[in-house]
Design an enzyme around this catalytic site. Structure first.
Site, PDB file in Angstrom:
ATOM      1  N   GLU A 217      10.300   4.659   2.918  1.00 17.95           N
ATOM      2  CA  GLU A 217      11.505   4.580   2.094  1.00 17.95           C
ATOM      3  C   GLU A 217      12.758   4.648   2.962  1.00 17.95           C
ATOM      4  O   GLU A 217      13.726   3.914   2.721  1.00 17.95           O
ATOM      5  CB  GLU A 217      11.503   5.693   1.043  1.00 17.95           C
ATOM      6  CG  GLU A 217      10.530   5.465  -0.098  1.00 17.95           C
ATOM      7  CD  GLU A 217       9.057   5.730   0.232  1.00 17.95           C
ATOM      8  OE1 GLU A 217       8.220   5.516  -0.651  1.00 17.95           O
ATOM      9  OE2 GLU A 217       8.738   6.151   1.366  1.00 17.95           O
TER      10      GLU A 217
ATOM     11  N   MET B  90       0.809  -1.218   0.000  1.00 20.49           N
ATOM     12  CA  MET B  90       0.000   0.000   0.000  1.00 20.49           C
ATOM     13  C   MET B  90       0.845   1.272   0.000  1.00 20.49           C
ATOM     14  O   MET B  90       0.358   2.362   0.275  1.00 20.49           O
ATOM     15  CB  MET B  90      -0.948   0.008   1.200  1.00 20.49           C
ATOM     16  CG  MET B  90      -1.906  -1.155   1.225  1.00 20.49           C
ATOM     17  SD  MET B  90      -2.901  -1.227  -0.271  1.00 20.49           S
ATOM     18  CE  MET B  90      -3.404  -2.936  -0.223  1.00 20.49           C
ATOM     19  N   CYS B  91       2.116   1.134  -0.317  1.00 19.89           N
ATOM     20  CA  CYS B  91       3.035   2.270  -0.350  1.00 19.89           C
ATOM     21  C   CYS B  91       2.985   2.930  -1.728  1.00 19.89           C
ATOM     22  O   CYS B  91       3.102   2.253  -2.747  1.00 19.89           O
ATOM     23  CB  CYS B  91       4.441   1.767  -0.034  1.00 19.89           C
ATOM     24  SG  CYS B  91       5.571   3.038   0.451  1.00 19.89           S
ATOM     25  N   HIS B  92       2.791   4.230  -1.747  1.00 15.30           N
ATOM     26  CA  HIS B  92       2.729   4.965  -3.013  1.00 15.30           C
ATOM     27  C   HIS B  92       4.116   5.114  -3.630  1.00 15.30           C
ATOM     28  O   HIS B  92       5.090   5.332  -2.909  1.00 15.30           O
ATOM     29  CB  HIS B  92       2.148   6.365  -2.785  1.00 15.30           C
ATOM     30  CG  HIS B  92       0.726   6.354  -2.375  1.00 15.30           C
ATOM     31  ND1 HIS B  92       0.346   6.187  -1.060  1.00 15.30           N
ATOM     32  CD2 HIS B  92      -0.413   6.473  -3.090  1.00 15.30           C
ATOM     33  CE1 HIS B  92      -0.977   6.220  -0.995  1.00 15.30           C
ATOM     34  NE2 HIS B  92      -1.468   6.388  -2.210  1.00 15.30           N
TER      35      HIS B  92
ATOM     36  N   ASP C 168      25.007  -9.896   5.144  1.00 18.45           N
ATOM     37  CA  ASP C 168      25.315 -10.818   4.052  1.00 18.45           C
ATOM     38  C   ASP C 168      26.806 -10.830   3.722  1.00 18.45           C
ATOM     39  O   ASP C 168      27.378 -11.887   3.458  1.00 18.45           O
ATOM     40  CB  ASP C 168      24.510 -10.448   2.809  1.00 18.45           C
ATOM     41  CG  ASP C 168      24.836 -11.350   1.634  1.00 18.45           C
ATOM     42  OD1 ASP C 168      24.643 -12.579   1.765  1.00 18.45           O
ATOM     43  OD2 ASP C 168      25.296 -10.837   0.605  1.00 18.45           O
TER      44      ASP C 168
END
EC number: 4.6.1.17
Length: 158
Positions: free
Chosen positions: A112, A75-77, A126
């Protein structure tokens, strides 16, 4: 009771309509930590990690993640990313990552910033995981925590 804007009047999930909102400058900064063995932290600081420059790679990964947040969080624009700054502070126990993101748009950019800091930390893990494992293949010291938004700035409409 809190209001959840991603639920409509029928309690169904939907993407919030932000089209009527004015465009304004927006900025968000997030941070998080990765705890590592002292030997691993020294190797990072001294540039002795065989996979390459850990923090430079983490900066690039975090920046790429910022630009893909809309594709990862349902649901992130999608927002025009005006700028991303990622930096690190290292202690004898952990590396703290920071991610500042700027935009000019209709909705906040904190997701973001959180995504950028998260992927930066995951990239560090990693790149050093072989040095962090114990004899049983476990990670007794390594952990990521404290991911949070530490600042959010919203401008005013012109």
């Amino acid at each position: 009771m809190p209001v959840f804007t991603h639920l409509n009047e029928n309690n169904e999930v939907h993407m919030v309509d932000v089209t009527p909102k004015p465009d304004v400058s927006r900025e968000a900064t997030a941070k998080g930590r990765i705890y590592l063995r002292p030997e691993t932290l020294a190797a990072i600081a001294e540039g002795r990690v065989l996979k390459g420059n850990v923090l430079a790679t983490a900066q690039v990964a975090g920046t790429l993640a910022v630009k893909q947040t809309w594709a990862l969080i349902p649901m992130c624009h999608p927002l025009p990313v005006g700028g991303v700054t990622i930096w690190f502070e290292q202690t004898d126990e952990y590396i703290e990552a920071f991610c500042r993101v700027k935009t000019y748009g209709k909705t906040g950019i904190e997701m973001e910033a959180l995504t950028g800091v998260s992927l930066s930390l995951l990239t560090i893990w990693d790149m050093v995981k072989s040095a962090e494992k114990d004899e049983a293949g476990q990670y007794p010291v390594t952990r990521i925590d404290g991911i949070s938004v530490i600042e959010k700035i919203k401008g005013t409409p012109e």
